[in-house]
Design a protein around this motif. Structure first.
Motif, PDB file in Angstrom:
ATOM      1  N   THR A   1       0.751  -1.125  -0.098  1.00 43.60           N
ATOM      2  CA  THR A   1       0.043  -0.084  -0.001  1.00 43.60           C
ATOM      3  C   THR A   1       0.779   1.217   0.175  1.00 43.60           C
ATOM      4  O   THR A   1       1.943   1.212   0.692  1.00 43.60           O
ATOM      5  N   LEU A   2       0.527   2.180  -0.784  1.00 48.18           N
ATOM      6  CA  LEU A   2       1.280   3.373  -0.831  1.00 48.18           C
ATOM      7  C   LEU A   2       0.491   4.498  -0.001  1.00 48.18           C
ATOM      8  O   LEU A   2      -0.387   4.526  -0.308  1.00 48.18           O
ATOM      9  N   VAL A   3       1.128   4.887   0.974  1.00 50.24           N
ATOM     10  CA  VAL A   3       0.805   5.877   1.672  1.00 50.24           C
ATOM     11  C   VAL A   3       1.073   7.299   1.310  1.00 50.24           C
ATOM     12  O   VAL A   3       2.395   7.572   1.125  1.00 50.24           O
ATOM     13  N   PRO A   4      -0.029   8.149   0.923  1.00 45.07           N
ATOM     14  CA  PRO A   4       0.258   9.462   0.251  1.00 45.07           C
ATOM     15  C   PRO A   4       1.183  10.314   1.485  1.00 45.07           C
ATOM     16  O   PRO A   4       1.237  10.357   2.488  1.00 45.07           O
ATOM     17  N   ALA A   5       1.775  11.389   0.489  1.00 47.01           N
ATOM     18  CA  ALA A   5       2.561  12.434   1.272  1.00 47.01           C
ATOM     19  C   ALA A   5       1.922  13.145   2.228  1.00 47.01           C
ATOM     20  O   ALA A   5       2.589  13.389   3.363  1.00 47.01           O
ATOM     21  N   THR A   6       0.372  13.538   2.159  1.00 46.50           N
ATOM     22  CA  THR A   6      -0.274  14.282   3.075  1.00 46.50           C
ATOM     23  C   THR A   6      -0.336  13.397   4.199  1.00 46.50           C
ATOM     24  O   THR A   6      -0.435  14.192   5.466  1.00 46.50           O
ATOM     25  N   ALA A   7      -0.594  12.176   4.095  1.00 47.65           N
ATOM     26  CA  ALA A   7      -0.574  11.366   5.531  1.00 47.65           C
ATOM     27  C   ALA A   7       0.596  11.090   6.075  1.00 47.65           C
ATOM     28  O   ALA A   7       0.641  11.230   7.481  1.00 47.65           O
ATOM     29  N   VAL A   8       1.698  10.948   5.492  1.00 48.40           N
ATOM     30  CA  VAL A   8       3.071  10.844   6.071  1.00 48.40           C
ATOM     31  C   VAL A   8       3.565  12.013   6.784  1.00 48.40           C
ATOM     32  O   VAL A   8       3.680  12.360   8.010  1.00 48.40           O
ATOM     33  N   ARG A   9       3.176  13.356   5.922  1.00 47.70           N
ATOM     34  CA  ARG A   9       3.819  14.409   6.770  1.00 47.70           C
ATOM     35  C   ARG A   9       2.944  15.074   7.843  1.00 47.70           C
ATOM     36  O   ARG A   9       3.705  15.577   8.716  1.00 47.70           O
ATOM     37  N   ASP A  10       1.837  14.593   7.932  1.00 49.41           N
ATOM     38  CA  ASP A  10       0.994  15.088   9.096  1.00 49.41           C
ATOM     39  C   ASP A  10       0.832  13.852  10.185  1.00 49.41           C
ATOM     40  O   ASP A  10       0.114  14.079  10.846  1.00 49.41           O
ATOM     41  N   GLY A  11       1.702  12.968  10.119  1.00 47.52           N
ATOM     42  CA  GLY A  11       1.928  12.304  11.223  1.00 47.52           C
ATOM     43  C   GLY A  11       0.960  11.059  11.171  1.00 47.52           C
ATOM     44  O   GLY A  11       0.658  10.421  12.427  1.00 47.52           O
TER      45      GLY A  11
END
Lengths: 389, 347
Positions: free
Chosen positions: A125-135
């Protein structure tokens, strides 16, 4: 910038493009398909699902009762880091790190895992940058037993609800709903509300009552439809119902005896839902006032019913990251309290058959027994770091 | 061909990082938005360009519902001829490969039941912006997008026409040669396309970062103590550091923004000079959205200091009234793809 990748024998197409297996919603059911595996772009994370759960909302999606467009669903489970794009924080870069992904972004509607972004019911599963960036990717210090990972997200939601209800110091908790959330709530109640609290689980089917009777939880009173007389102390009601069942559960809760009443609209509501005892109260707004752990302190609406009772109403969408971490810790500490709720453990091929069956019929019986929580296990593939040029 | 009887249209916005999908309703609403990673050469380094193109076509076709007479609008982030569906090149998707690709033919070969409408992403954003009620009486509208790349389009509202050259192109301003200065001296930087001195080399997102590096080299002492130098040395990302520094009225950040907006102002000034029918210039894109009112302030500063000969003196508000900076969602390529598909594409 180095990018960690698996060097294990991922399946590949003839041309050498890495692929992974995914449970894909298609016309007529769910199929296990091979999909190309992307490398993460800057800020993104690629994770390998270890175990993923199927919840009531997922079953509604399978049955076409919701419009969520993601072909691959699944927002409950544990995954391991496979590869990280440039700019991902160090705490998430180490391959093999076990993580839980918070499915709900508090402020970016473009990310709702397993709803509008492909979810965890696939090997990668690819977790988008917005989810990674916002913890929203939460590394786990300790992992619960294998299949209990499917319960982390729903237990986190239950802990959120109990935290809201705990503010009124209830001495009685009435849980409406015989599914996973209701069962989790009565098992978690004493950890969160104290040993002295009286806990009732209100079922709406004889089959649900019979299932609970065979797995009695110490100190929990099970009933079918009705609630016995309550004492004068504060009462909390948790509406762990499917969306269409919430109005009836709310109507029943508003007629409970007892003292001061606090109600958590856990189960969501059909559009335009209202209660004749609460004219002018926007129930959907009450539920939306708390999202992903915010605000702190929690939001409540106090209202007077037409028959003169003052009630505190609340609800929530999603969970906070700390709820996920606490739920994982609770499952590590008390695995036997929750283990019986994972009623079915299958691999991806069998999961495709079960999900297809669930999409075509109204029941919750799978392989001859009542389904509470389906856990889909994906074969672990321990990744090894590989320096990219 | 028009989709006159259609009420819901599947729309895509194909970018270098993500393919966004939604359902566009005739009332102008977007529903059921979702997003998937783009099949790009960076995501699938083992794939050939032909395989990447095949993956793209397969994904787009599979995401269109099997309903009677489906209609699809695609906003595609590449130089293309919307009249034919021919994509000239897409560096973010396919790298340096520049063989034209007949996207419409490939899509039709796989899903012949679908009516495909393909427009460039800037064209799509312009169609959405131009559809706003308060722009209905404009003669012409220019939309410029300032993000990882730079481009613009002009629409003639009276005929709902986006004129193009013989290749089906218009407004590739990102690769116009411009003059740029930094810290009081001229500067020349290379564009991502490899040529020196293009507008995008200074004013795109990556260009601004390169200009910041050059500023740090030219003014090391000021940089070290500035609202840009300190946070970036501590690991803060450049984009957020720039926004915070501008919010704090940091002098050096203001100078950087002045330097990177000057060539944009020059191009827009020229456009407004050559075409007096341009009633509004609409700015959009990640850089503009990220910097918000700071971007417009810097741009208008240049245009106020040096506007249009005679016009700016006789009508000081003329330029002020014509420059609009949008927020996110105000010039949405997904919505523009729906508009293009429902109307049969721009003329």
């Amino acid at each position: 910038m180095s990018t960690a990748r698996t060097s294990t024998a991922d399946p590949t197409t003839a041309a050498g493009i890495p692929t992974h297996r995914a449970l894909v919603r298609e016309p007529g059911g769910v199929r296990l398909r091979l999909r190309p595996t992307p490398q993460p772009a800057p800020g993104e994370l690629l994770v390998a699902t270890q175990v993923a759960g199927l919840c009531g909302t997922d079953i509604q999606m399978l049955r076409g009762l919701r419009d969520d467009p993601a072909p691959v669903i699944g927002h409950e489970g544990i995954a391991r880091v496979v590869a990280a794009g440039p700019g991902v924080p160090d705490a998430l870069r180490r391959p093999g790190t076990p993580v839980v992904v918070n499915p709900t972004h508090a402020s970016d509607p473009s990310f709702l895992l397993g709803h509008n972004v492909d979810g965890l019911l696939q090997e990668r599963t690819l977790v988008p940058a917005t989810a990674v960036r916002d913890g929203l990717v939460v590394p786990l210090e300790r992992e619960p037993d294998a299949v209990l990972g499917a319960l982390i997200e729903p237990l986190a939601a239950v802990r959120y609800a109990l935290a809201l209800l705990a503010t009124s110091r209830p001495r009685t908790l009435v849980v409406y709903g015989e599914g996973t959330i209701g069962q989790l709530a009565v098992r978690a109640a004493r950890h969160r509300l104290g040993d002295g609290v009286r806990v009732l689980l209100v079922h709406h089917t004889p089959a649900g009552l019979a299932w609970s009777a065979r797995r009695a939880v110490s100190g929990v009173e099970s009933t079918l439809g009705s609630v016995p007389p309550l004492g004068p102390e504060p009462v909390a009601a948790l509406l762990a119902t499917p969306r269409d069942g919430t109005p009836d559960a709310l109507a029943a809760a508003l007629r409970l005896g007892g003292g001061e009443l606090t109600v958590d609209l856990f189960g969501g509501l059909p559009p335009g839902a209202a209660d004749p005892l609460l004219p002018g109260v926007d129930l959907s707004a009450v539920r939306a006032a708390n999202c992903a752990g915010q605000p702190v302190p929690y939001a409540f609406t106090t209202a007077d019913t037409t028959d003169g009772r003052r009630v505190r109403l609340t609800g929530h969408r999603g969970v906070g990251n700390h709820h996920l971490a606490e739920a994982a810790a609770e499952l590590c500490r008390y695995p036997d309290t929750y283990r019986d709720l994972v009623t079915h453990v299958v691999g991806p091929s069998e999961a495709a058959r079960i999900m297809t069956d669930l999409s075509t019929g109204p029941g919750r019986t799978v392989a001859g027994s009542r389904l509470v929580k389906l856990a889909v296990r994906f074969a672990p593939a321990p990744p090894e770091p590989l320096e990219s040029p | 061909m028009s989709g006159g009887s259609v009420t819901a249209i599947t729309v895509f916005d194909v970018g270098g990082t993500h393919v966004r999908r939604a359902t566009w309703l005739r009332q102008g609403q977007l529903r059921d938005r979702s997003s998937r990673p783009s099949p790009s050469f960076k995501r699938f380094p083992a794939a050939t360009v032909a395989e990447l193109q095949d993956m793209m076509v397969r994904e787009l076709c599979e995401a269109v519902p099997r309903t009677p007479e489906p209609v699809v609008g695609i906003s595609f982030g590449a130089a293309l001829d919307h009249r034919t569906g021919l994509v000239y090149a897409s560096a973010p998707l396919w790298g340096e490969h520049s063989e034209p690709y007949d996207l419409r033919a490939a899509l039709t070969a796989r899903r012949g039941d679908v009516r495909w409408h393909i427009v460039n992403d800037v064209t799509a954003a312009l169609l959405h912006a131009a559809a706003a009620t308060d722009r209905s009486r404009h003669r012409k509208v220019l939309l410029a997008t300032i993000s990882s790349g730079i481009a613009c389009r002009v629409i003639d509202q009276r005929q709902r026409r986006i004129p193009v050259d013989g290749c089906g192109l218009q407004g590739e301003i990102g690769h116009l040669p411009v003059h740029a200065e930094l810290a009081g001296r001229p500067i020349e930087l290379d564009c991502d396309c490899g040529k020196p001195g293009h507008l995008a080399a200074y004013a795109s997102g990556p260009g601004i970062a390169r200009m910041a590096d050059a500023l740090a080299g030219r003014e090391p002492a000021r940089w070290a103590v500035s609202g840009l130098g300190r946070p970036t040395a501590d690991g803060t990302g450049f984009e957020s550091a720039l926004r915070r520094a501008l919010d704090a009225s940091d002098d050096l950040a203001g100078e950087l923004l002045d330097a990177v907006t000057a060539p944009v102002a020059a191009v827009l000034r020229t456009a407004l000079c050559l075409d007096p029918e341009l009633d509004e210039v609409v700015l959009t894109g990640g850089v503009v959205h990220g910097l918000g009112h700071h971007y417009r302030r810097a741009l208008m500063g240049h245009l106020t200091r040096q506007g249009l000969y005679l016009t700016s003196e006789r009508s000081p508000d003329w330029l002020e009234q014509r420059i609009t900076v949008t927020g996110p969602g105000e010039a949405d390529s997904l919505a523009g793809a729906g508009i293009a598909a429902s109307a049969g594409g721009p003329a």
